[in-house]
Design an enzyme around this catalytic site. Structure first.
Site, PDB file in Angstrom:
ATOM      1  N   CYS A 254       0.940  -1.138   0.002  1.00  0.00           N
ATOM      2  CA  CYS A 254      -0.178  -0.070  -0.061  1.00  0.00           C
ATOM      3  C   CYS A 254       1.003   1.357   0.111  1.00  0.00           C
ATOM      4  O   CYS A 254       1.977   1.177  -0.685  1.00  0.00           O
ATOM      5  CB  CYS A 254      -1.121   0.039   1.098  1.00  0.00           C
ATOM      6  N   ARG A 259      -2.157  -0.899   5.248  1.00  0.00           N
ATOM      7  CA  ARG A 259      -3.299  -1.502   4.721  1.00  0.00           C
ATOM      8  C   ARG A 259      -2.992  -2.779   3.924  1.00  0.00           C
ATOM      9  O   ARG A 259      -3.713  -3.645   3.929  1.00  0.00           O
ATOM     10  CB  ARG A 259      -3.996  -0.323   3.558  1.00  0.00           C
TER      11      ARG A 259
END
Length: 295
Positions: A254, A259
């Site tokens: 990410c 994430r």
């Protein structure tokens, strides 16, 4: 008996062949995800360590799952001066786990209040460290509290332990490795950022876009509206339809492998055997003009 077996096989074949009908599929590694019932039953296990990874220490102090210790997400990663984060050095992991009273045989259960965002980052770190007994609490503390289960304000007494890292370097994909393998049919790159970041419209580095060949599956798509993980069959369909299949080496990333850690966890939960995290992620790739980018 033979006729009964043949009939059962025929029914299964009919179900599989029925258009629009999907049979339920279990997670490949169900031990990586525990529910609130399991945790409530095992709260007093001597070899259990529960870790609260909410961002707010005040919220932890106001009420946490009994026996839980608090760990900030930045204690599970190394802050870099240039930008972003990386895995901590082995000695820091050993020191941190020892301070939390964790041994190599401890069952570690991690939770947060963000759908596993912080908890997954620790999962990634512990997999790199070779820890075999680690799981996320499905639904986190929100689900625990919604079920009106007990919360505690007591700080647990923790005795320092000796922890040893057994590095699994294959869990990490540095930029050099990714560049060397770009374009190979057995590699799948999963970008867990938003579609705007993926397309280069939401700029968070010197360059926008994504690693060439990556597919964009935002991390929130792994979760239900209640921030529990979706059923295995839904998740397998989500990834397989994007070409992310178990026969490939999968690299998740990410902006900072935060994430992307949820994607990493989800794929490991599903039983994908060769999943790697690009811990420097776009904070490195997007700021290095020598690395190829695509919009």
């Amino acid at each position: 008996m033979k006729r009964m077996v043949m009939a059962a096989v025929a029914v299964m074949m009919l179900l599989v062949a029925t258009p629009g009908l999907t049979l339920a599929v279990d997670y490949g590694n169900p031990q990586f995800l525990v529910d609130t019932d399991w945790l409530a039953t095992h709260l007093n296990d001597r070899d259990l360590r529960i870790i609260d990874m909410r961002n707010s220490t005040e919220e932890y102090a106001a009420g946490h799952i009994p026996g839980a210790v608090h760990l900030a997400v930045n204690q599970a990663r190394l802050i870099l001066k240039e930008s972003g984060f990386a895995l901590p050095p082995d000695y820091e992991i050993e020191e941190r786990m020892g301070q939390l009273g964790i041994t190599n045989e401890t069952m570690v259960v991690v939770y947060d209040d963000q759908g596993g965002l912080n908890a997954s980052r620790l999962f990634f770190t512990l997999e790199y460290a070779g820890h075999k007994k680690v799981a996320l609490l499905n639904g986190g503390i929100a689900k625990w509290a919604a079920e009106k289960r007990a919360l505690s304000t007591m700080l647990p007494q923790v005795s320092t332990t000796v922890y040893r890292v057994h590095t699994e370097t294959q869990r990490v994909a540095p930029a050099s490795w990714i560049v060397a393998n770009l374009g190979k049919p057995n590699l799948a790159l999963v970008d867990a950022r938003s579609s705007g970041e993926f397309r280069g419209e939401d700029l968070r580095a010197k360059r926008g876009g994504h690693i060439p060949g990556a597919v964009n599956i935002e991390w929130t798509r792994n979760l239900t509206g209640g921030k529990t993980f979706k059923p295995a069959d839904e998740l397998l369909a989500l990834y397989s339809q994007a070409g992310v299949t178990k026969d490939k080496t999968i690299v998740s990333y990410c902006q900072t492998m935060h994430r992307g850690a949820v994607t990493y966890f989800t794929l490991r939960l599903l039983g994908y055997p060769d999943v790697r995290g690009y811990d420097r992620s776009w904070s490195e790739w997007g700021n290095d003009p020598t690395l190829p980018a695509q919009q």
